[in-house]
Design an enzyme around this catalytic site. Structure first.
Site: not given
Ligand code: FAD
Length: 279
Positions: A104, A154
């Protein structure tokens, strides 16, 4: 709570993984926790992850489950060399059990050391990948420096509260950065120079990625989409049914309160899920 965290121990996470496997979805397991402050605690985290890898192999899921680890959970702040050793230990055990270790990415002050430990791990193992955050202004340069490794990356948007000098404050800039980095990763994937994973629930970005992959003629498995357990499950199933390799990150462990608060901070609408589960 159960919506995002199936249980506190790896068995519950593996039960959830077996359920997901019925829809053709793979799993990544992560134990909640970060920034440990004692060497003994860091060693215990390594031991528990080793045991989890063994449990993952025993389950024999159709898509072998993978691990996702935070370096500060493995004691990065306490003893960097020990942390590097623990990462090697886990990569070795994961190699023996047909699994994969994702690192991560945490707050921006850890990026340099995280990439250094990733490079060192890559020199000895081919089953380690690292997360890069599209919101960081430095990420295009980091990606450029990693190409010689033919890295498994990732790409995520980024989850921490960073100052504007370091990270784009506006969502549309973060999304644009994600799109540009994703295009670059797919381009490299066509030449087998990178193994991209897109860690996002953003339907627009996922559609863009799929369209690009189609135009480039990328085969199934040339990229993967990873999402979080309990977030947009219908989309997870639809993507898997459409032939995309989908994995879901399942958290377990007792440090769930701090983690849950972070999920809430990311998206205040989640408060309703908390209230509902409390009732
Ligand atoms: C497999 C994985 C590993 C990750 N590892 C890291 C890491 O190592 N370091 C790091 O900084 N971040 C990590 N993240 C988190 C990432 O940075 C984002 O904060 C998170 O994925 C939300 O962003 P999004 O790309 O889904 O887009 P967004 O624009 O935030 O969301 C898109 C849509 O997805 C849905 N959605 C998103 N989040 C949520 C929620 N919490 N609850 C309900 N619906 C939601 C909503 O419908 C939203 O409109 C990881 C995420 C994933 C999926």
């Amino acid at each position: 709570m159960r919506r995002f965290l199936p249980g506190e121990d790896p068995t519950a996470a593996l039960d959830a993984a077996a359920e997901l496997a019925k829809s053709g979805i793979g799993a990544l397991l992560t134990e909640l926790g970060e920034q440990v402050t004692s060497p003994a605690e860091a060693a215990a985290v390594r031991d528990r992850y080793r045991a989890a890898l063994d449990r993952m192999r025993e389950r024999g899921l159709p898509l072998p489950a993978q691990l996702s680890v935070k370096l500060t959970h493995l004691g990065l702040d306490v003893d960097r060399e020990a942390c590097a050793r623990y990462l090697h230990d886990l990569a070795r055990r994961a190699g023996e059990t047909g699994s994969f270790v994702w690192i991560d990415m945490e707050e921006s002050r850890y990026v340099d050391i995280t990439l250094e430990l990733f490079r060192r791990a890559c020199a000895a193992h081919d089953n380690v990948g690292v997360c890069l955050q599209a919101y960081l202004r430095r990420t295009p340069a980091d990606l450029e420096s990693l190409w010689p490794l033919r890295p498994a990356i990732r790409l995520v948007k980024g989850a921490y509260n960073e100052p504007p000098a370091v990270a784009y404050p506006r969502k549309r800039d973060v999304d644009a950065s994600f799109g540009a980095l994703a295009a670059e990763l797919l381009e490299r994937a066509t030449r087998w120079e990178a193994s991209p994973v897109f860690g996002t629930h953003d339907g627009n970005l996922i559609a863009q990625i799929a369209a690009r992959a189609r135009v480039r003629g990328l085969p199934r498995g040339a990229y993967e989409v990873h999402m979080l357990y309990g977030i947009r499950p219908a989309e997870q199933r639809a993507l898997a049914a459409a032939g995309v390799v989908v994995r879901v990150l399942i958290s377990y462990g007792s440090a769930w309160f701090a983690w849950y608060m972070r999920r809430l901070a990311e998206r205040p609408a989640n408060v309703w899920f908390v209230l509902r589960s409390l009732v």
